[in-house]
Design a protein around this motif. Structure first.
Motif, PDB file in Angstrom:
ATOM      1  N   VAL A  25       9.592  -9.931  16.335  1.00 35.11           N
ATOM      2  CA  VAL A  25       9.265 -11.240  16.909  1.00 35.11           C
ATOM      3  C   VAL A  25      10.364 -11.563  17.916  1.00 35.11           C
ATOM      4  O   VAL A  25      11.550 -11.545  17.561  1.00 35.11           O
ATOM      5  CB  VAL A  25       9.182 -12.331  15.817  1.00 35.11           C
ATOM      6  N   ASP A  26       9.976 -11.832  19.148  1.00 35.13           N
ATOM      7  CA  ASP A  26      10.931 -12.079  20.235  1.00 35.13           C
ATOM      8  C   ASP A  26      11.979 -10.971  20.313  1.00 35.13           C
ATOM      9  O   ASP A  26      13.179 -11.245  20.477  1.00 35.13           O
ATOM     10  CB  ASP A  26      11.626 -13.449  20.059  1.00 35.13           C
ATOM     11  N   GLY A  27      11.533  -9.728  20.146  1.00 37.63           N
ATOM     12  CA  GLY A  27      12.445  -8.586  20.268  1.00 37.63           C
ATOM     13  C   GLY A  27      13.322  -8.351  19.056  1.00 37.63           C
ATOM     14  O   GLY A  27      14.139  -7.437  19.060  1.00 37.63           O
ATOM     15  N   VAL A  28      13.157  -9.155  17.994  1.00 32.62           N
ATOM     16  CA  VAL A  28      13.991  -8.988  16.800  1.00 32.62           C
ATOM     17  C   VAL A  28      13.113  -8.533  15.643  1.00 32.62           C
ATOM     18  O   VAL A  28      12.031  -9.091  15.409  1.00 32.62           O
ATOM     19  CB  VAL A  28      14.676 -10.324  16.408  1.00 32.62           C
ATOM     20  N   CYS A  29      13.586  -7.532  14.912  1.00 34.17           N
ATOM     21  CA  CYS A  29      12.842  -7.051  13.747  1.00 34.17           C
ATOM     22  C   CYS A  29      12.637  -8.215  12.773  1.00 34.17           C
ATOM     23  O   CYS A  29      13.574  -8.941  12.440  1.00 34.17           O
ATOM     24  CB  CYS A  29      13.620  -5.925  13.082  1.00 34.17           C
ATOM     25  N   ASP A  30      11.385  -8.395  12.316  1.00 29.77           N
ATOM     26  CA  ASP A  30      11.076  -9.496  11.401  1.00 29.77           C
ATOM     27  C   ASP A  30      10.624  -8.953  10.039  1.00 29.77           C
ATOM     28  O   ASP A  30      11.154  -9.353   9.009  1.00 29.77           O
ATOM     29  CB  ASP A  30       9.981 -10.370  12.041  1.00 29.77           C
TER      30      ASP A  30
END
Ligand SMILES: Nc1ncnc2c1ncn2[C@@H]1O[C@H](COP(=O)(O)OP(=O)(O)OP(=O)(O)O)[C@@H](O)[C@H]1O
Ligand SMILES: [Mg+2]
Length: 382
Positions: A212-217
């Protein structure tokens, strides 16, 4: 106190170094850390920590002299420093000749092409005009990336049309920029593996990762309903990358799944967020595997316990004291395995994760892990 050999030194004191501490203690291997400051995540977990700047060669070298094997929590140590350490006889794992492909995304794309593995369309460009030419040629949107220093989506920009290209003008002040075709992927996958110094490779089952937004979620392990042929090809790609590049340690190959095929996104040469599920979902975690690999010990089994694991990151929210919500979290789901990095909470910062075994089905375990993370993150029961 007796000190077993080899002594392993980790450069960087983030949560990845911190999570190496538990298996090091279990195995009785001494782990030392060169931390960037006294208040980073690993400091409270690794007793033998030195605070110092890895960007200063003398500091790095002095630390290296106290250990048998040098490894990393991040990929930011200057390549020329590592080359110099190798010349001085230090066992740097992974070594600079491999690590360069995790440090520099342009070099990585070139190497993946050379290996004949599937890349998105890409080009290294030196001006906004060349970005526009690339987009006009292969079609918009395109994705621009700084070759070095990016993480968690920083240094990645989606350019929807040619007028967006000006937004990355300042990136050219530090050299070339990588532009790639925007891949309309169905999902992102991660093929993780470890290779020890003797050359043995063990590949974990491929997992489905959600950014999500380039960050692992979230991570679903193993990747649900992944076609066996795709899974085998992705695993084989990871094995080949590990062997051809001579990687030593745990590493990740991030991929985009498109139909019944995949394209390679990028490489990471260290334990990786998409492998945290192994802490509770496998016989040995990626952190134990990393220590075994860099110490050139036999690798652990990569078989999955039970029906798999879902992992969800805890990103900083309104609750500053995560542990204050453990009672509520475990009241909701006693099977939740909570990992807390001991970091101060800031909005959006990775401060922990929760692993949940997949019991009856993925959906119910996913609902549980989301509930637990929400409780811990927001400090109240929903
Ligand atoms: N070519 C592409 N097409 C579509 N989406 C992309 C592309 N490249 C990157 N992305 C999206 O942006 C995310 C971050 O990109 P990338 O992994 O290159 O950056 P990073 O900041 O180095 O990531 P990390 O946190 O893994 O180090 C990817 O996980 C993916 O969701
Ligand atoms: Mg990435």
């Amino acid at each position: 106190m007796s000190v077993n050999s080899p002594v392993i030194g980790v450069v960087g004191g983030g949560q990845l170094a911190r999570m190496m501490a538990a298996p090091a203690v279990e195995m009785g291997l001494e782990l030392r850390c060169l931390a960037e400051s006294a208040d980073v995540s690993a400091v409270s977990a690794i007793v033998a920590t030195t605070v110092g700047d890895y960007r200063d060669f003398a500091t790095l070298n002095a630390f290296a002299e106290t250990v048998d094997v040098l490894t990393f929590d991040h990929e930011h140590v200057p390549t020329e420093f590592l080359t110099e350490l190798v010349a001085r006889g230090v066992a740097v794992r992974p070594g600079p000749e491999a690590l360069i492909y995790a440090q520099d995304k342009v070099k990585m794309r070139e190497r993946i092409d050379e290996l004949g593995l599937p890349n998105p369309a890409w080009r290294a460009v030196s001006s906004v005009a060349e970005v526009v030419a690339f987009g006009d040629e292969i079609g918009w949107p395109v994705v621009a990336k700084t070759p070095r220093g990016g993480y968690d989506g920083k240094g990645v920009a989606v350019l929807r049309e040619k007028n967006d290209a000006d937004a990355i003008l300042e990136w050219f002040s530090s050299g070339q920029v990588l532009v790639e075709q925007f891949v309309p992927f169905e999902r992102e996958l991660s093929a993780m593996a470890a290779r020890n110094a003797s050359g043995d490779v063990a590949v974990w089952p491929v997992v489905h990762t959600v950014q999500v937004d380039g960050v692992c979620d979230e991570v679903y392990a193993p990747a649900p309903d992944l076609d066996a042929t795709v899974a085998a090809a992705a695993s084989e790609a990871a094995r080949r990358i590990g062997s051809s590049l001579g990687i030593v340690g745990t590493f990740a190959v991030e991929m985009f799944q498109v139909g019944d095929s995949f394209l390679i996104n990028e490489l990471a040469m260290r334990p990786h967020n998409t492998g945290h599920w192994t802490q509770d979902g496998c016989t040995a975690s990626q952190f134990e595997q990393h220590l075994r690999a860099v110490a050139d010990l036999p690798l652990a089994s990569v078989s999955v316990l039970g029906s798999g694991t879902v992992m969800k990151n805890i990103l900083g929210g309104s609750n500053a004291d995560l542990a204050s919500m453990y009672a509520s979290a475990w009241a909701a789901a006693p099977e939740a395995k909570i990992h807390n990095y001991g970091k101060s909470v800031r909005p959006g910062r990775k401060v922990g994760h929760v692993n949940m075994p997949i019991s009856s089905n993925l959906e119910s375990s996913l609902a549980k892990v989301r509930e637990v993370v929400e409780i811990i993150r927001e400090g109240k029961t929903p």
